[in-house]
Design a protein around this motif. Sequence first.
Motif, PDB file in Angstrom:
ATOM      1  N   ILE A   1      14.061 -45.021  -3.182  1.00 24.09           N
ATOM      2  CA  ILE A   1      13.264 -45.141  -1.958  1.00 24.09           C
ATOM      3  C   ILE A   1      12.089 -44.164  -1.992  1.00 24.09           C
ATOM      4  O   ILE A   1      10.956 -44.517  -1.642  1.00 24.09           O
ATOM      5  CB  ILE A   1      14.155 -44.910  -0.719  1.00 24.09           C
ATOM      6  CG1 ILE A   1      15.131 -46.078  -0.572  1.00 24.09           C
ATOM      7  CG2 ILE A   1      13.311 -44.726   0.544  1.00 24.09           C
ATOM      8  CD1 ILE A   1      16.228 -45.853   0.447  1.00 24.09           C
ATOM      9  N   HIS A   2      12.338 -42.950  -2.442  1.00 21.68           N
ATOM     10  CA  HIS A   2      11.255 -41.962  -2.556  1.00 21.68           C
ATOM     11  C   HIS A   2      10.216 -42.411  -3.585  1.00 21.68           C
ATOM     12  O   HIS A   2       9.011 -42.244  -3.368  1.00 21.68           O
ATOM     13  CB  HIS A   2      11.805 -40.585  -2.916  1.00 21.68           C
ATOM     14  CG  HIS A   2      12.495 -39.909  -1.786  1.00 21.68           C
ATOM     15  ND1 HIS A   2      11.861 -39.458  -0.660  1.00 21.68           N
ATOM     16  CD2 HIS A   2      13.803 -39.610  -1.603  1.00 21.68           C
ATOM     17  CE1 HIS A   2      12.726 -38.907   0.164  1.00 21.68           C
ATOM     18  NE2 HIS A   2      13.930 -38.997  -0.389  1.00 21.68           N
ATOM     19  N   ALA A   3      10.657 -42.976  -4.694  1.00 24.01           N
ATOM     20  CA  ALA A   3       9.723 -43.454  -5.714  1.00 24.01           C
ATOM     21  C   ALA A   3       8.829 -44.549  -5.143  1.00 24.01           C
ATOM     22  O   ALA A   3       7.612 -44.564  -5.401  1.00 24.01           O
ATOM     23  CB  ALA A   3      10.485 -43.967  -6.931  1.00 24.01           C
ATOM     24  N   ALA A   4       9.400 -45.455  -4.367  1.00 24.71           N
ATOM     25  CA  ALA A   4       8.606 -46.512  -3.730  1.00 24.71           C
ATOM     26  C   ALA A   4       7.586 -45.913  -2.764  1.00 24.71           C
ATOM     27  O   ALA A   4       6.439 -46.369  -2.700  1.00 24.71           O
ATOM     28  CB  ALA A   4       9.529 -47.491  -3.019  1.00 24.71           C
ATOM     29  N   ALA A   5       7.989 -44.888  -2.030  1.00 27.39           N
ATOM     30  CA  ALA A   5       7.073 -44.231  -1.093  1.00 27.39           C
ATOM     31  C   ALA A   5       5.929 -43.545  -1.827  1.00 27.39           C
ATOM     32  O   ALA A   5       4.771 -43.622  -1.394  1.00 27.39           O
ATOM     33  CB  ALA A   5       7.839 -43.232  -0.228  1.00 27.39           C
ATOM     34  N   VAL A   6       6.223 -42.887  -2.940  1.00 26.52           N
ATOM     35  CA  VAL A   6       5.174 -42.219  -3.719  1.00 26.52           C
ATOM     36  C   VAL A   6       4.161 -43.245  -4.222  1.00 26.52           C
ATOM     37  O   VAL A   6       2.948 -42.994  -4.217  1.00 26.52           O
ATOM     38  CB  VAL A   6       5.778 -41.403  -4.885  1.00 26.52           C
ATOM     39  CG1 VAL A   6       4.689 -40.903  -5.831  1.00 26.52           C
ATOM     40  CG2 VAL A   6       6.593 -40.245  -4.358  1.00 26.52           C
ATOM     41  N   ARG A   7       4.639 -44.414  -4.657  1.00 30.90           N
ATOM     42  CA  ARG A   7       3.719 -45.452  -5.140  1.00 30.90           C
ATOM     43  C   ARG A   7       2.737 -45.901  -4.063  1.00 30.90           C
ATOM     44  O   ARG A   7       1.659 -46.376  -4.373  1.00 30.90           O
ATOM     45  CB  ARG A   7       4.503 -46.652  -5.676  1.00 30.90           C
ATOM     46  CG  ARG A   7       5.140 -46.399  -7.023  1.00 30.90           C
ATOM     47  CD  ARG A   7       5.629 -47.679  -7.682  1.00 30.90           C
ATOM     48  NE  ARG A   7       6.632 -48.393  -6.898  1.00 30.90           N
ATOM     49  CZ  ARG A   7       7.945 -48.140  -6.933  1.00 30.90           C
ATOM     50  NH1 ARG A   7       8.404 -47.181  -7.726  1.00 30.90           N
ATOM     51  NH2 ARG A   7       8.780 -48.842  -6.198  1.00 30.90           N
ATOM     52  N   LEU A   8       3.087 -45.751  -2.804  1.00 33.85           N
ATOM     53  CA  LEU A   8       2.207 -46.147  -1.703  1.00 33.85           C
ATOM     54  C   LEU A   8       1.137 -45.104  -1.388  1.00 33.85           C
ATOM     55  O   LEU A   8       0.186 -45.404  -0.660  1.00 33.85           O
ATOM     56  CB  LEU A   8       3.034 -46.414  -0.441  1.00 33.85           C
ATOM     57  CG  LEU A   8       4.008 -47.580  -0.524  1.00 33.85           C
ATOM     58  CD1 LEU A   8       4.856 -47.642   0.748  1.00 33.85           C
ATOM     59  CD2 LEU A   8       3.279 -48.890  -0.744  1.00 33.85           C
ATOM     60  N   LEU A   9       1.291 -43.907  -1.908  1.00 36.48           N
ATOM     61  CA  LEU A   9       0.345 -42.830  -1.632  1.00 36.48           C
ATOM     62  C   LEU A   9      -0.816 -42.886  -2.626  1.00 36.48           C
ATOM     63  O   LEU A   9      -0.612 -42.760  -3.827  1.00 36.48           O
ATOM     64  CB  LEU A   9       1.046 -41.474  -1.722  1.00 36.48           C
ATOM     65  CG  LEU A   9       2.201 -41.269  -0.749  1.00 36.48           C
ATOM     66  CD1 LEU A   9       2.937 -39.969  -1.065  1.00 36.48           C
ATOM     67  CD2 LEU A   9       1.707 -41.278   0.686  1.00 36.48           C
ATOM     68  N   PRO A  10      -2.042 -43.063  -2.136  1.00 34.66           N
ATOM     69  CA  PRO A  10      -3.167 -43.223  -3.055  1.00 34.66           C
ATOM     70  C   PRO A  10      -3.487 -41.990  -3.902  1.00 34.66           C
ATOM     71  O   PRO A  10      -4.061 -42.122  -4.980  1.00 34.66           O
ATOM     72  CB  PRO A  10      -4.334 -43.571  -2.134  1.00 34.66           C
ATOM     73  CG  PRO A  10      -3.946 -43.037  -0.800  1.00 34.66           C
ATOM     74  CD  PRO A  10      -2.447 -43.116  -0.735  1.00 34.66           C
ATOM     75  N   ASP A  11      -3.132 -40.811  -3.440  1.00 33.09           N
ATOM     76  CA  ASP A  11      -3.470 -39.579  -4.154  1.00 33.09           C
ATOM     77  C   ASP A  11      -2.258 -38.912  -4.792  1.00 33.09           C
ATOM     78  O   ASP A  11      -2.278 -37.714  -5.071  1.00 33.09           O
ATOM     79  CB  ASP A  11      -4.154 -38.589  -3.212  1.00 33.09           C
ATOM     80  CG  ASP A  11      -5.483 -39.112  -2.700  1.00 33.09           C
ATOM     81  OD1 ASP A  11      -6.144 -39.855  -3.452  1.00 33.09           O
ATOM     82  OD2 ASP A  11      -5.844 -38.800  -1.562  1.00 33.09           O
ATOM     83  N   ALA A  12      -1.204 -39.695  -5.037  1.00 31.04           N
ATOM     84  CA  ALA A  12       0.018 -39.130  -5.630  1.00 31.04           C
ATOM     85  C   ALA A  12       0.483 -40.010  -6.778  1.00 31.04           C
ATOM     86  O   ALA A  12       0.271 -41.223  -6.781  1.00 31.04           O
ATOM     87  CB  ALA A  12       1.112 -39.005  -4.587  1.00 31.04           C
ATOM     88  N   VAL A  13       1.119 -39.369  -7.748  1.00 27.76           N
ATOM     89  CA  VAL A  13       1.696 -40.094  -8.877  1.00 27.76           C
ATOM     90  C   VAL A  13       3.030 -39.444  -9.239  1.00 27.76           C
ATOM     91  O   VAL A  13       3.156 -38.216  -9.216  1.00 27.76           O
ATOM     92  CB  VAL A  13       0.737 -40.124 -10.091  1.00 27.76           C
ATOM     93  CG1 VAL A  13       0.445 -38.734 -10.626  1.00 27.76           C
ATOM     94  CG2 VAL A  13       1.262 -41.028 -11.170  1.00 27.76           C
ATOM     95  N   LEU A  14       4.008 -40.262  -9.527  1.00 27.51           N
ATOM     96  CA  LEU A  14       5.325 -39.769  -9.931  1.00 27.51           C
ATOM     97  C   LEU A  14       5.255 -39.414 -11.411  1.00 27.51           C
ATOM     98  O   LEU A  14       5.081 -40.289 -12.256  1.00 27.51           O
ATOM     99  CB  LEU A  14       6.393 -40.830  -9.665  1.00 27.51           C
ATOM    100  CG  LEU A  14       7.839 -40.445  -9.903  1.00 27.51           C
ATOM    101  CD1 LEU A  14       8.233 -39.227  -9.091  1.00 27.51           C
ATOM    102  CD2 LEU A  14       8.749 -41.613  -9.558  1.00 27.51           C
ATOM    103  N   THR A  15       5.333 -38.120 -11.719  1.00 26.20           N
ATOM    104  CA  THR A  15       5.174 -37.667 -13.100  1.00 26.20           C
ATOM    105  C   THR A  15       6.480 -37.243 -13.757  1.00 26.20           C
ATOM    106  O   THR A  15       6.532 -37.097 -14.973  1.00 26.20           O
ATOM    107  CB  THR A  15       4.188 -36.489 -13.184  1.00 26.20           C
ATOM    108  OG1 THR A  15       4.645 -35.439 -12.335  1.00 26.20           O
ATOM    109  CG2 THR A  15       2.791 -36.918 -12.779  1.00 26.20           C
ATOM    110  N   ALA A  16       7.545 -37.042 -12.948  1.00 24.52           N
ATOM    111  CA  ALA A  16       8.816 -36.595 -13.524  1.00 24.52           C
ATOM    112  C   ALA A  16       9.964 -36.939 -12.592  1.00 24.52           C
ATOM    113  O   ALA A  16       9.778 -37.075 -11.382  1.00 24.52           O
ATOM    114  CB  ALA A  16       8.790 -35.088 -13.773  1.00 24.52           C
ATOM    115  N   ALA A  17      11.131 -37.065 -13.195  1.00 23.58           N
ATOM    116  CA  ALA A  17      12.362 -37.276 -12.431  1.00 23.58           C
ATOM    117  C   ALA A  17      13.486 -36.523 -13.123  1.00 23.58           C
ATOM    118  O   ALA A  17      13.472 -36.358 -14.346  1.00 23.58           O
ATOM    119  CB  ALA A  17      12.692 -38.756 -12.324  1.00 23.58           C
ATOM    120  N   CYS A  18      14.442 -36.094 -12.324  1.00 22.55           N
ATOM    121  CA  CYS A  18      15.559 -35.323 -12.852  1.00 22.55           C
ATOM    122  C   CYS A  18      16.868 -35.863 -12.301  1.00 22.55           C
ATOM    123  O   CYS A  18      16.960 -36.209 -11.121  1.00 22.55           O
ATOM    124  CB  CYS A  18      15.397 -33.856 -12.459  1.00 22.55           C
ATOM    125  SG  CYS A  18      16.669 -32.767 -13.118  1.00 22.55           S
TER     126      CYS A  18
END
Length: 72
Positions: A19-36
Motif C-alpha cells: 500500500i505504501h509503495a502504491a502511495a509513493v508511485r502517486l507522488l510526483p516528486d518521490a521515487v521508491l529506491t529501496a525496500a527492506c
Amino acid sequence: MPSDTIRVAIVGSGLIGAIHAAAVRLLPDAVLTAACAAMPGKAAAFVAEHAPGAQPFDDLRALLDAGLVDVV
C-alpha cells in the motif's frame, strides 16, 4: 533523477508495504529506491513486483548506511 526528487525506502514487504509503495508511485516528486525485509529474499521479491530498479535489503542498518534514501 532530479535533485529535488525524494528517495523513499519501505521497511516491510507485506500488505502495508505494498500500500505504501502504491502511495509513493502517486507522488510526483518521490521515487521508491529501496525496500527492506527481515526474511532473506522477501525484499527482492517486493521490489521486483512494486519497484523494479529499487535496491532490496535484508538488513535495515545496511539500507540506512547505503545512502540511497532520504526518507523511510
